[in-house]
Design an enzyme around this catalytic site. Structure first.
Site, short mmCIF file in Angstrom:
data_model
loop_
_atom_site.label_atom_id
_atom_site.label_comp_id
_atom_site.label_asym_id
_atom_site.label_seq_id
_atom_site.Cartn_x
_atom_site.Cartn_y
_atom_site.Cartn_z
N TYR A 17 0.76 -1.25 0.22
CA TYR A 17 0.12 -0.06 -0.10
C TYR A 17 0.85 1.24 0.10
CZ TYR A 17 -3.88 2.99 1.38
OH TYR A 17 -4.83 3.95 1.11
N HIS A 21 1.47 3.92 -3.16
CA HIS A 21 1.01 5.79 -3.11
C HIS A 21 2.23 6.28 -3.29
CE1 HIS A 21 -2.75 4.18 -1.48
NE2 HIS A 21 -3.26 5.56 -1.64
N TYR A 40 -5.29 15.59 0.68
CA TYR A 40 -5.91 14.54 0.95
C TYR A 40 -4.39 13.69 1.60
CZ TYR A 40 -8.33 10.15 -0.26
OH TYR A 40 -9.21 8.95 -0.14
N TRP A 75 -7.86 2.96 -10.27
CA TRP A 75 -6.99 3.15 -9.11
C TRP A 75 -7.70 2.29 -8.12
CZ3 TRP A 75 -2.38 4.52 -7.59
CH2 TRP A 75 -2.13 4.63 -6.44
#
Length: 104
Positions: A17, A21, A40, A75
């Protein structure tokens, strides 16, 4: 508009993860900005695998368009294998959080 929510990683998926990112697609960043997402941030509780996400959206009315954006959908599909699914099987399980205090 500012909102926050929780997501749950599948066991053993934190590094992947993080890696994805770190290499987020430029098209995905563009889709977020085009939808009015001004900020974000995602945090990880490594003990529980829980993600805490907060986003600030300058144009909340454009979020529906983001959900229909093909880049956003790709995504989401690419991240689905890393996240615990919603009980109905439609996307990741998210828990919206209620804001109780904000120091402005």
């Amino acid at each position: 508009m500012r909102n926050a929510f929780l997501l749950k990683l599948r066991p053993g998926c934190a590094e992947e993860y993080r890696r994805r990112h770190a290499a987020i697609w430029p098209d995905m960043l563009r889709a977020l900005r085009n939808a009015g997402v001004a900020d974000y941030t995602i945090w990880l509780d490594s003990r529980s695998g829980t993600l805490f996400a907060q986003r600030i959206v300058a144009a909340p009315e454009r979020l529906d368009a983001l959900r229909r954006d093909p880049v956003f959908q790709r995504w989401q599909e690419s991240m689905a294998e890393l996240l615990e699914p919603d009980p109905d099987g439609c996307g990741p399980s998210t828990v919206p959080l209620e804001e109780l205090f904000h120091l402005d």
